[in-house]
Design a protein around this motif. Structure first.
Motif: not given
Length: 163
Positions: A50-59, A81-90, A153-160
């Motif tokens: 999993m790739l979990v990304n914390f982000w904001a539209t203002s960033c 492999f899967d991805t989750l984008a987590v928008a911050m509470s603000y 990407h290299g690290l993801i390859e190793k993890l997979l």
């Protein structure tokens, strides 16, 4: 006196984790709701990288790196492999929904209304902050700021490739 636990906690706080040898921190158990209303639990990540990304539209950096996160998702999604984008509470929910729709993000997007998901992961205070989690549910790497996607990407390859 420094103990293994203190060193591991310090390394985790700094975002330093080796693929082997060092005890990895388990990813927190979290529940979240995707923009489409689907309720999801981190228990569903079992057996996936999993790739979990914390982000904001203002960033600005978050917005800049999102196409690379989408490309990473597309490159590896067929291999567990899967991805989750987590928008911050603000971040205003309407802004997040508009961003995800206009960019046709190919992965789950959650709004962390209460800040509970960001709190569970750290707390996460700076965006972007991205975590790579192995198939066993352990945090392998934490990136604060835009990562080197070739290295990711290299690290993801190793993890997979891990059992």
């Amino acid at each position: 006196m420094l103990t293994r636990r203190t060193l591991a906690a310090s390394a985790a706080a700094l975002g330093i984790a080796a693929l082997s040898g060092c005890a990895k921190e388990p990813a927190p158990a979290v529940d979240y709701v995707l923009l489409n209303g689907q309720k999801v639990s981190s228990k569903q990540w079992a057996g996936k990288v999993m790739l979990v990304n914390f982000w904001a539209t203002s960033c600005a950096t978050c917005v800049k790196e999102m196409p690379q996160i989408a490309a990473t998702h597309e490159k590896f999604k067929a291999r567990g492999f899967d991805t989750l984008a987590v928008a911050m509470s603000y971040d205003p929910p309407a802004f997040v929904a508009r961003f995800a729709e206009s960019r046709q993000l190919p992965f789950g997007v959650a709004i962390d209304n209460t800040g509970a998901v960001a709190q569970a992961f750290g707390p996460v205070q700076m965006t972007p902050t991205t975590f790579l989690i192995n198939k066993r549910g352990e945090i392998v790497k934490r990136y604060v700021g835009e990562p080197d996607f070739a290295a990711v990407h290299g690290l993801i390859e190793k993890l997979l490739a891990e059992g």
